[in-house]
Design an enzyme around this catalytic site. Structure first.
Site, PDB file in Angstrom:
ATOM      1  N   THR A   1     -20.718   5.788  13.006  1.00  0.00           N
ATOM      2  CA  THR A   1     -19.433   5.082  12.401  1.00  0.00           C
ATOM      3  C   THR A   1     -18.805   4.078  13.529  1.00  0.00           C
ATOM      4  O   THR A   1     -18.369   2.989  12.964  1.00  0.00           O
ATOM      5  CB  THR A   1     -18.447   5.941  11.846  1.00  0.00           C
ATOM      6  OG1 THR A   1     -17.593   6.693  13.009  1.00  0.00           O
ATOM      7  CG2 THR A   1     -18.792   6.902  10.755  1.00  0.00           C
TER       8      THR A   1
ATOM      9  N   HIS B   1      15.065  -0.023  -9.857  1.00  0.00           N
ATOM     10  CA  HIS B   1      16.531   0.102 -10.485  1.00  0.00           C
ATOM     11  C   HIS B   1      17.611  -0.670  -9.566  1.00  0.00           C
ATOM     12  O   HIS B   1      17.633  -0.300  -8.638  1.00  0.00           O
ATOM     13  CB  HIS B   1      16.772   1.413 -11.022  1.00  0.00           C
ATOM     14  CG  HIS B   1      16.101   2.011 -12.018  1.00  0.00           C
ATOM     15  ND1 HIS B   1      15.882   1.785 -13.112  1.00  0.00           N
ATOM     16  CD2 HIS B   1      14.956   3.014 -11.596  1.00  0.00           C
ATOM     17  CE1 HIS B   1      14.649   2.474 -13.678  1.00  0.00           C
ATOM     18  NE2 HIS B   1      14.360   3.363 -12.835  1.00  0.00           N
TER      19      HIS B   1
ATOM     20  N   LYS C   1     -16.235   3.674   8.193  1.00  0.00           N
ATOM     21  CA  LYS C   1     -15.309   3.326   8.890  1.00  0.00           C
ATOM     22  C   LYS C   1     -13.950   2.823   8.371  1.00  0.00           C
ATOM     23  O   LYS C   1     -14.322   2.046   7.474  1.00  0.00           O
ATOM     24  CB  LYS C   1     -15.844   2.605  10.146  1.00  0.00           C
ATOM     25  CG  LYS C   1     -14.926   2.613  11.551  1.00  0.00           C
ATOM     26  CD  LYS C   1     -15.156   3.804  12.400  1.00  0.00           C
ATOM     27  CE  LYS C   1     -14.605   3.691  13.626  1.00  0.00           C
ATOM     28  NZ  LYS C   1     -14.982   5.040  14.603  1.00  0.00           N
TER      29      LYS C   1
END
Length: 466
Positions: A242, A431, A197
């Site tokens: 699950t 940057h 899960k």
């Protein structure tokens, strides 16, 4: 003696039209030394496709009485055993064992097979049966050691599943398409896999004193083990749902999540290895959001918090007895407005346009993860020390490159945290480019910048103890 060659593959339409005797002769070798099962399958005709024919043999293998099932299992030879050494395997078994390299073993590997085969016969009174065409030597050895932990009933079921897989491939080998309009089925095997899960959002409030504490964690738990039947045959026997995994995370957090996420990860791994009949290992991954107290009149509030940007990450994997722990940091955004440059690099390359500089803004999102030199420690304390050291070291030097800063960060973390064996960094160069104000008649004295989101330089590397 030499094994008899396998029959030539025939179209399914022809096989559906054969007499029962002819059908049984064609498929006699599908189930090892048990040709009578081919007659059982013959009575299920006509088959719509090759897979339907294969299923008939797989069903036949499981259809007998317990005594007949054990007899079928015992009809199979030991892997790399006496029959193989004497050249007495069936053509099917000989080819299959050769496909996994079992006819080319080292003396040590032969000895190991001998020990495993003996252990199998001693515990179960059965040979170790596995579909070698879906495995290699390493996974065959690992499967034998793992299955020796089975009960006799579990091993009987496992062996029958493997016999079904063997039978399926043998049946498919014996069927061909007359007009070749049906593309041949590729032979495959299940590789490395796990299930569990993910994105379990766990928030815990510690209320044992008036001054509350909070933990905010995203959790993933996954299990590894003997899940081949679920993938190949759709057999979910012995699998944890699950949904159960999610519920367990919340339930165990009640008492098991009192300290670091790393220790909670060990608790989860121990639980799922013990709870799942087919589970042999597990891992838990965590992304913890950090919260600081809101300050009121210079004091942190007892029960009001503000979420911070950096995240504490961790991964714990193991077999329930031993563990491998990795911790880390994500989204630590750091910036220095000076004492950084980029010069002395290759300039005479035809596509280089970037000018050198010895004074620039340097900014990066620090992602770090580290491994431990110790089996256990105060993981939260180590994380806090590494987190502080990364920030301190970022400030304490002129940086000729982000690469040099990466190395200095790693060196400083290893010096401050002896519990850590090595540390990895990912540092994107965010940057900050001076914006052209001259067109507006304004000077830009390193004050106004455009932050360019992409593309960006990216530096990654491990710093390790020498």
């Amino acid at each position: 003696m030499s094994p008899h060659p396998s029959p030539t593959p025939r179209p399914l339409a022809d096989l559906n039209a054969l007499s029962e005797d002819a059908f049984a002769r064609h498929f006699a070798g599908v189930l090892e030394h048990s040709p009578h099962y081919a007659r059982v399958a013959a009575r299920q005709r006509p088959f719509a496709d090759a897979e339907a024919a294969a299923r008939a043999f797989m069903d036949a293998a499981c259809s007998g009485t317990p005594e007949e099932q054990l007899a079928l299992i015992r009809a199979h030879p030991d892997l790399a055993g006496k029959a193989a050494l004497a050249g007495e395997l069936t053509a099917e078994s000989a080819g299959e064992q050769a496909s996994a390299g079992l006819d080319r073993l080292s003396p040590e590997e032969y000895a190991e097979f001998g020990r495993l085969n003996a252990a199998y016969h001693e515990k179960f009174g059965l040979p170790y049966v596995v579909c070698v065409r879906e495995n290699d030597k390493a996974s065959i050895f690992a499967g034998a050691r793992r299955r020796l932990e089975h009960t006799p009933e579990q091993e009987r079921e496992a062996a029958l599943r493997e016999i079904g897989r063997i039978a399926r491939l043998r049946v498919l080998d014996l069927i061909t398409s007359r007009d070749m309009s049906e593309a041949p089925r590729v032979k495959v095997r299940l590789g490395e896999n796990n299930y569990g899960k993910a994105d379990v959002q766990l928030f815990k409030v510690f209320r044992d004193t008036p001054r509350h504490e909070v933990r905010d964690v995203r959790v993933r738990v996954a299990m590894t083990g003997d899940f081949g039947a679920a993938h190949v045959d759709g057999d979910n026997t012995g699998l944890l749902a699950t949904d159960t995994v999610r519920n367990t995370v919340y339930a165990l957090a009640k008492t098991g999540f009192a300290g670091s996420v790393e220790e909670f990860g060990k608790e989860l791994v121990r639980h799922f290895v013990a709870a799942g009949p087919r589970v042999q290992g597990a891992f838990a991954e965590f992304t913890e959001h950090l919260w600081s107290r809101i300050e009121v009149d210079g004091q942190g509030h007892d029960h009001s918090f503000v979420r911070q940007m950096p995240k504490h990450t961790a991964r714990v994997e193991g077999d329930g007895q031993t563990f491998r722990v990795t911790s880390g940091i994500e989204e630590l955004y750091v910036l220095k407005t000076t004492r950084s440059g980029w010069a002395g690099y290759l300039l005479d390359e035809p596509y280089t346009t970037l000018p050198e500089t010895t004074d620039r803004v340097m900014a990066t999102f620090v992602t770090a993860r580290w491994e431990y030199a110790v089996a256990g420690c105060d993981y939260d304390d180590v994380w806090a020390r590494a987190y502080r050291q990364i920030q301190e070291t970022f400030t304490d030097h002129y940086s000729p490159s982000l690469q040099n800063t990466l190395y200095r960060l790693g060196e400083a973390v290893l010096d401050r945290c002896p519990e850590i064996s090595r540390v990895w960094f990912q540092l994107p160069n965010k940057h900050h480019l001076p914006y052209n104000l001259a067109r507006f008649g304004l000077e830009n004295n390193g004050e106004i910048f455009h932050v360019d989101p992409e593309p960006y330089g990216l530096m990654e590397g491990w710093v390790e103890r020498a």
